[in-house]
Scaffold this motif. Structure first.
Motif, PDB file in Angstrom:
ATOM      1  N   GLN A  22      62.191   8.187  43.697  1.00 32.79           N
ATOM      2  CA  GLN A  22      61.163   7.211  44.038  1.00 32.79           C
ATOM      3  C   GLN A  22      59.892   7.996  44.344  1.00 32.79           C
ATOM      4  OE1 GLN A  22      62.104   4.841  47.432  1.00 32.79           O
ATOM      5  NE2 GLN A  22      60.177   3.731  47.373  1.00 32.79           N
ATOM      6  N   ILE A  23      58.795   7.603  43.669  1.00 35.34           N
ATOM      7  CA  ILE A  23      57.507   8.261  43.868  1.00 35.34           C
ATOM      8  C   ILE A  23      56.462   7.160  43.996  1.00 35.34           C
ATOM      9  CG2 ILE A  23      55.795   9.854  42.922  1.00 35.34           C
ATOM     10  CD1 ILE A  23      58.049  10.992  41.134  1.00 35.34           C
ATOM     11  N   GLU A  24      55.614   7.282  45.003  1.00 33.42           N
ATOM     12  CA  GLU A  24      54.573   6.284  45.200  1.00 33.42           C
ATOM     13  C   GLU A  24      53.764   6.112  43.919  1.00 33.42           C
ATOM     14  OE1 GLU A  24      50.573   5.587  47.866  1.00 33.42           O
ATOM     15  OE2 GLU A  24      52.132   6.898  48.648  1.00 33.42           O
ATOM     16  N   LEU A  36      60.451  11.248  46.846  1.00 32.42           N
ATOM     17  CA  LEU A  36      59.520  12.368  46.964  1.00 32.42           C
ATOM     18  C   LEU A  36      58.387  11.960  47.898  1.00 32.42           C
ATOM     19  CD1 LEU A  36      59.462  13.741  43.306  1.00 32.42           C
ATOM     20  CD2 LEU A  36      60.977  14.314  45.211  1.00 32.42           C
ATOM     21  N   VAL A  37      58.628  12.200  49.178  1.00 38.04           N
ATOM     22  CA  VAL A  37      57.662  11.912  50.243  1.00 38.04           C
ATOM     23  C   VAL A  37      57.658  13.085  51.215  1.00 38.04           C
ATOM     24  CG1 VAL A  37      57.912   9.398  50.095  1.00 38.04           C
ATOM     25  CG2 VAL A  37      59.382  10.683  51.633  1.00 38.04           C
ATOM     26  N   ALA A  38      56.559  13.251  51.920  1.00 42.20           N
ATOM     27  CA  ALA A  38      56.432  14.308  52.937  1.00 42.20           C
ATOM     28  C   ALA A  38      56.836  15.675  52.379  1.00 42.20           C
ATOM     29  CB  ALA A  38      57.245  13.960  54.178  1.00 42.20           C
ATOM     30  N   MET A  39      56.387  15.975  51.197  1.00 44.20           N
ATOM     31  CA  MET A  39      56.845  17.193  50.521  1.00 44.20           C
ATOM     32  C   MET A  39      56.348  18.470  51.197  1.00 44.20           C
ATOM     33  SD  MET A  39      58.887  15.927  48.423  1.00 44.20           S
ATOM     34  CE  MET A  39      59.389  17.380  47.538  1.00 44.20           C
ATOM     35  N   GLN A  40      55.168  18.436  51.804  1.00 47.00           N
ATOM     36  CA  GLN A  40      54.676  19.633  52.482  1.00 47.00           C
ATOM     37  C   GLN A  40      55.497  19.927  53.731  1.00 47.00           C
ATOM     38  OE1 GLN A  40      50.413  19.738  52.962  1.00 47.00           O
ATOM     39  NE2 GLN A  40      50.135  18.742  50.976  1.00 47.00           N
ATOM     40  N   THR A  41      56.046  18.892  54.339  1.00 50.69           N
ATOM     41  CA  THR A  41      56.916  19.078  55.493  1.00 50.69           C
ATOM     42  C   THR A  41      58.281  19.589  55.039  1.00 50.69           C
ATOM     43  OG1 THR A  41      55.783  17.311  56.676  1.00 50.69           O
ATOM     44  CG2 THR A  41      57.981  17.903  57.460  1.00 50.69           C
ATOM     45  N   ARG A  42      58.777  19.035  53.955  1.00 55.08           N
ATOM     46  CA  ARG A  42      60.093  19.432  53.444  1.00 55.08           C
ATOM     47  C   ARG A  42      60.075  20.819  52.809  1.00 55.08           C
ATOM     48  NH1 ARG A  42      61.622  14.390  49.891  1.00 55.08           N
ATOM     49  NH2 ARG A  42      63.305  15.764  49.238  1.00 55.08           N
ATOM     50  N   THR A  47      56.302  27.921  47.098  1.00 56.66           N
ATOM     51  CA  THR A  47      57.084  28.668  46.106  1.00 56.66           C
ATOM     52  C   THR A  47      58.535  28.192  46.072  1.00 56.66           C
ATOM     53  OG1 THR A  47      57.561  30.477  47.650  1.00 56.66           O
ATOM     54  CG2 THR A  47      55.623  30.725  46.237  1.00 56.66           C
ATOM     55  N   LYS A  48      59.047  27.730  47.190  1.00 57.74           N
ATOM     56  CA  LYS A  48      60.413  27.189  47.209  1.00 57.74           C
ATOM     57  C   LYS A  48      60.485  25.860  46.468  1.00 57.74           C
ATOM     58  CE  LYS A  48      62.049  29.653  51.210  1.00 57.74           C
ATOM     59  NZ  LYS A  48      62.666  29.617  52.513  1.00 57.74           N
ATOM     60  N   LEU A  49      59.436  25.056  46.559  1.00 60.15           N
ATOM     61  CA  LEU A  49      59.376  23.808  45.790  1.00 60.15           C
ATOM     62  C   LEU A  49      59.352  24.132  44.302  1.00 60.15           C
ATOM     63  CD1 LEU A  49      59.061  20.753  45.452  1.00 60.15           C
ATOM     64  CD2 LEU A  49      56.599  21.068  45.802  1.00 60.15           C
ATOM     65  N   ARG A  50      58.542  25.115  43.929  1.00 67.12           N
ATOM     66  CA  ARG A  50      58.472  25.492  42.512  1.00 67.12           C
ATOM     67  C   ARG A  50      59.834  25.981  42.028  1.00 67.12           C
ATOM     68  NH1 ARG A  50      57.679  28.613  38.233  1.00 67.12           N
ATOM     69  NH2 ARG A  50      55.873  28.207  36.909  1.00 67.12           N
ATOM     70  N   SER A  51      60.500  26.776  42.838  1.00 65.19           N
ATOM     71  CA  SER A  51      61.825  27.274  42.488  1.00 65.19           C
ATOM     72  C   SER A  51      62.811  26.124  42.307  1.00 65.19           C
ATOM     73  CB  SER A  51      62.311  28.236  43.571  1.00 65.19           C
ATOM     74  OG  SER A  51      63.608  28.683  43.287  1.00 65.19           O
ATOM     75  N   GLU A  84      51.961  21.030  41.944  1.00 71.55           N
ATOM     76  CA  GLU A  84      50.762  20.610  42.665  1.00 71.55           C
ATOM     77  C   GLU A  84      50.810  19.120  42.959  1.00 71.55           C
ATOM     78  OE1 GLU A  84      48.477  22.540  44.095  1.00 71.55           O
ATOM     79  OE2 GLU A  84      49.677  24.211  43.357  1.00 71.55           O
ATOM     80  N   PHE A  85      51.253  18.316  41.992  1.00 68.52           N
ATOM     81  CA  PHE A  85      51.357  16.868  42.210  1.00 68.52           C
ATOM     82  C   PHE A  85      52.405  16.559  43.272  1.00 68.52           C
ATOM     83  CE2 PHE A  85      53.830  13.034  41.001  1.00 68.52           C
ATOM     84  CZ  PHE A  85      52.956  12.106  41.554  1.00 68.52           C
ATOM     85  N   VAL A  86      53.604  17.077  43.107  1.00 69.57           N
ATOM     86  CA  VAL A  86      54.687  16.767  44.025  1.00 69.57           C
ATOM     87  C   VAL A  86      54.335  17.243  45.433  1.00 69.57           C
ATOM     88  CG1 VAL A  86      57.121  17.249  44.578  1.00 69.57           C
ATOM     89  CG2 VAL A  86      56.457  16.705  42.227  1.00 69.57           C
ATOM     90  N   TYR A  87      53.702  18.394  45.536  1.00 69.60           N
ATOM     91  CA  TYR A  87      53.321  18.932  46.853  1.00 69.60           C
ATOM     92  C   TYR A  87      52.288  18.042  47.540  1.00 69.60           C
ATOM     93  CZ  TYR A  87      52.947  22.698  50.283  1.00 69.60           C
ATOM     94  OH  TYR A  87      53.008  23.436  51.437  1.00 69.60           O
TER      95      TYR A  87
END
Length: 89
Positions: A22-24, A36-42, A47-51, A84-87
């Motif tokens: 689910q993405i806004e 996919l919410v609060a991605m900077q907190t998660r 670099t871990k998100l990219r991985s 960049e989008f997801v973050y």
């Protein structure tokens, strides 16, 4: 870059993130993966998100998420844009 990443993420023939997440702003989202919410907190470390997007099976061998980088589903540049989008979510 965020807008370009959103296009790739929402493209059913490219990222197709909406198939599982689910993405806004997304139509007909799936519920297999987490919203996919609060991605900077998660993922305080981007670099871990990219991985995770590049190959989620590194952290979870049972992940159903396609390894977008390892299987060359997306190019490195496309992955960077999706990150960049997801973050930004």
């Amino acid at each position: 870059m965020i807008d370009e990443g959103k296009k790739i993420a929402f493209d059913r023939k490219k990222g197709n993130c909406l198939a599982c997440h689910q993405i806004e702003g997304g139509d007909l989202p799936g519920n297999i993966g987490p919203p996919l919410v609060a991605m900077q907190t998660r993922f305080p470390d981007k670099t871990k998100l990219r991985s995770q997007i590049w190959d989620s099976t590194r952290n979870n061998p049972n992940s159903m998420m396609p390894p977008f980088g390892r299987h060359e589903i997306l190019t490195e540049a496309e992955i960077d844009k999706v990150v960049e989008f997801v973050y930004s979510l």
